[in-house]
Design an enzyme around this catalytic site. Structure first.
Site: not given
Length: 721
Positions: A84, A220, A652
């Protein structure tokens, strides 16, 4: 008596060992955290994590694009981050013919690695405490404006005098509400190329349904490579550039994780507010978050329906939908978590103890005795303006694309009015690039639907005196029907028609400005924004300035009053270390979540053809054959795990590192029940979610057939010696 002391020691040690809250400055680990981290199982020293004199873990950590974290995992500049985090780049290179979002992308050699204009990564070279220099001539008696003036002046002098190479930069950031200041010397590399990305059916498996949720089964991750000049220095993109040689890269452990294993997450957390008073938390939960959630509910209903109906729209709006949905779901979880753990009640109990100590000390009573009551009064005054300002920000500032375009073009209008046509002409290439990028993924019909539902909110939910008169007039003209208003605006607006704005730019600055200023959508967007700025946001900012000044005093007061407590600074986008343990949790009665998920769970969720839960055929075959290579564990393929690390947005892509300094996973999310950790960390339910490094290797090697990438990594077995 001896047994009593042993029991007390055991209780203290248990509390000590399980301490996992905090986002700590790597510069201060030796002083504040090293002993605790080692007591939790860490085998490294603080200098192994942060060192200026030798390669250390911090030399493998990058700020990825300024919004995520990444880590170098080979001596050839290979960077690992989240899917992402690289989503915008993957999407920008995708077409119907080469749909890298759907099919994935793997460069089988260096020539196939794709440049990404505008993408950069930043390393931290060193951190210095410059508090005394920045606060030179600053006194407690100064008002906020005078204080900031001195801070700004001193900061410029500090950065100007910083000792660094000509390709390095210096930035100063404040900590503890301006009571401490640190300078960061950085190196930024701007030739970053896409190397690999799994298909969204792996990289975004579970999509919105599983977002912020545990158990999770998402791969991810994505891979990029840093390129540098032949002398290994930062350089703009060039075919002459070569793979970057880092001071340190992270080895990858093949031993996996077990419950109670030590975990360290190293990255660039964005923003937390851990020291707010109870009044602020109450307003967030009861007023601000419900407005944000309600407005994004409406926008998502429109966008989701359009994406499901048209594959072209699905590609164009994939990244936009993720942006809208990500914080929408986060705010829902934040509210639920605060209520479930009685976050407001805990804050009030803390404040009661603070007040008791303050009132018992004459000096503190004089300085801090009215702090909490002042917070109550000011947040009460702020509430109506906070409500409207939040709503207008979501409607006019974020979720109606035509309004966002109009507001950006407003800066061009202001440039023209202040500096004339030559200035606009000199920036035309930048303006053209922005406009082309905007229209490339713009669908007016979708945006019109979002406009209709959000303007309906504006006219029915925002108090009448906070609505812009010009907007109300247009609403009345449309028969007080938001859908009719949307049809009228999108039919008349030339900004809603791809191609028209580009033609005006070709004619020159005067034609461009005339088109913008005469456009009905521009007029409506500016009317709403200007009215809010002049009548709502101004009052909001005035009250908020008083609150911010009070918050600074409150921060100083807490540190002074609770001398036995160890304080960590709120996240502010700078490099931090957070440490914890692999650990499950119990979110509610009779429910216990285990800390590791497996590929079995992917197959349990598998729904053929579903955009969230479809599974690639090759992955299904590998599962059926249990063909996991060197990456499986007793016939199973680990996918994700959770820990007690205190993380937030910006973390992230942060590496999850084991006790020995090896990569064991990739941080990408938090468990929904604990998203309130930005405001109120609670170790009982706050969990960060990580992709297991072995699943990443498995996907690269066995699924994608890109084993050449694994070959350039350093794979280790630390537990086996």
């Amino acid at each position: 008596m001896k047994n009593v002391w042993i029991l007390l020691l055991a209780i203290c040690l248990s509390t000590y060992v399980k301490a996992t809250e905090g986002m700590w400055l790597p510069l201060l680990l030796a002083q504040l955290n090293e002993q605790e981290m080692q007591s939790m199982g860490m085998k490294m020293t603080a200098e192994d994590i942060y060192s200026v004199n030798k390669g250390s873990l911090k030399d493998a950590i990058v700020h990825f694009g300024g919004f995520c974290t990444g880590e170098v995992i080979s001596d050839q500049g290979l960077v690992l981050t989240n899917h992402h985090c690289g989503y915008g780049q993957i999407q920008s290179h995708s077409t119907l013919e080469n749909n890298y979002l759907e099919d994935g992308f793997w460069a089988m050699n260096r020539k196939q690695e794709i440049p990404n204009p505008g993408l950069f990564v930043t390393f931290i070279v060193r951190i210095e405490d410059v508090t005394d220099l920045v606060l030179n001539n600053v006194t407690e008696e100064m008002d906020a404006k005078m204080r900031q003036s001195w801070v700004d002046k001193n900061t410029k002098e500090v950065t100007a005098a910083a000792k660094m190479e000509d390709y390095q930069e210096a930035m100063v950031r404040d900590f503890f509400e301006g009571t401490k200041y640190y300078m960061f010397i950085t190196e930024t590399y701007r030739d970053i190329r896409l190397v690999g990305a799994p298909p969204s059916s792996i990289g975004k498996f579970g999509a919105d349904t599983d977002n912020w949720v545990w158990p999770r089964h998402t791969g991810d991750f994505s891979l990029f490579r840093i390129y540098a000049s032949p002398d290994n220095k930062p350089a703009e993109y060039s075919e002459e550039n070569v793979p970057f040689k880092p001071r340190h890269h992270l080895p990858i452990s093949l031993d996996g994780v077990e419950e109670d294993d030590f975990t360290l997450v190293f990255g660039f957390p964005g923003r937390t507010e851990e020291y707010l008073p109870a009044a602020a938390i109450e307003q967030r939960v009861d007023v601000v978050n419900p407005i944000r959630i309600g407005i994004r509910d409406r926008a998502l209903n429109v966008v989701n329906a359009a994406m499901q109906a048209d594959p072209v729209v699905h590609i164009k709006y994939a990244s936009k939908q993720s942006r809208i949905a990500n914080y929408w779901k986060k705010w829902i979880g934040e509210n639920q978590g605060i209520k479930a753990t009685d976050g407001v009640g805990r804050k009030k109990a803390y404040e009661a103890e603070f007040k008791e100590r303050v009132m018992g000390n004459p000096d503190w009573r004089e300085k801090y005795g009215s702090l909490l009551s002042s917070f109550e009064r000011l947040y009460g005054d702020l509430e109506p303006y906070a409500a409207t300002n939040t709503a207008v920000g979501e409607i006019a500032g974020r979720n109606i694309e035509l309004f966002r375009l109009a507001n950006t073009l407003h800066s061009v209008v202001k440039m023209y009015e202040s500096s004339g046509a030559p200035m606009v002409e000199s920036r035309m290439d930048r303006i053209r690039a922005f406009v082309e990028d905007f229209y490339k993924d713009y669908e007016p019909a979708v945006d019109q639907g979002v406009f209709a539902t959000l303007m309906d909110y504006y006219f029915t939910e925002i108090s009448d005196e906070h609505q812009a008169p010009f907007a109300v007039e247009r609403y009345v003209e449309a028969g007080k029907d938001a859908e009719k208003l949307a049809s009228m605006i999108y039919l008349k607006s030339k900004l809603a028609r791809p191609g028209v704005l580009e033609l005006a730019m070709e004619e020159g600055p005067e034609a461009l400005i005339k088109l913008i200023k005469n456009d009905v959508a521009y007029a409506l967007a500016r009317a709403i924004s200007d009215y809010n700025d002049n009548n709502i946001a101004g009052k909001y900012r005035d009250i908020k300035a008083e609150i911010d000044d009070l918050q600074q005093q409150y921060m100083r007061a807490q540190i002074e009053v609770f001398t036995e407590r160890r304080f960590y600074p709120d996240a502010n986008g700078t490099l931090r270390v957070t440490y914890g343990k692999v650990d499950g949790y119990q979110p509610r009665d009779a429910v216990r979540y285990e800390p590791v998920t497996y590929l079995d769970g992917v197959m349990e969720k598998y729904v053929p053809g579903d955009y969230e839960f479809d599974v690639p055929q090759r992955l299904r075959k590998l599962y059926q054959k249990k063909d996991y290579g060197d990456y499986g564990e007793e016939g199973k393929m680990p996918v994700c795990f959770i820990g007690t690390n205190h993380t937030t947005g910006g973390n992230s892509g942060s590496p999850a590192i084991d006790a020995y300094g090896n990569l064991i996973g990739l941080n990408f999310d938090r468990a929904w029940e604990g998203t309130m950790s930005d405001l109120n960390y609670d170790a009982s339910i706050c969990r960060n979610i990580m992709v297991d490094a072995r699943y990443i290797l498995f996907v690269i090697d066995k699924f994608a057939g890109a084993g050449h990438l694994v070959e350039e990594m350093t794979l280790v077995h630390p537990k086996k010696g």
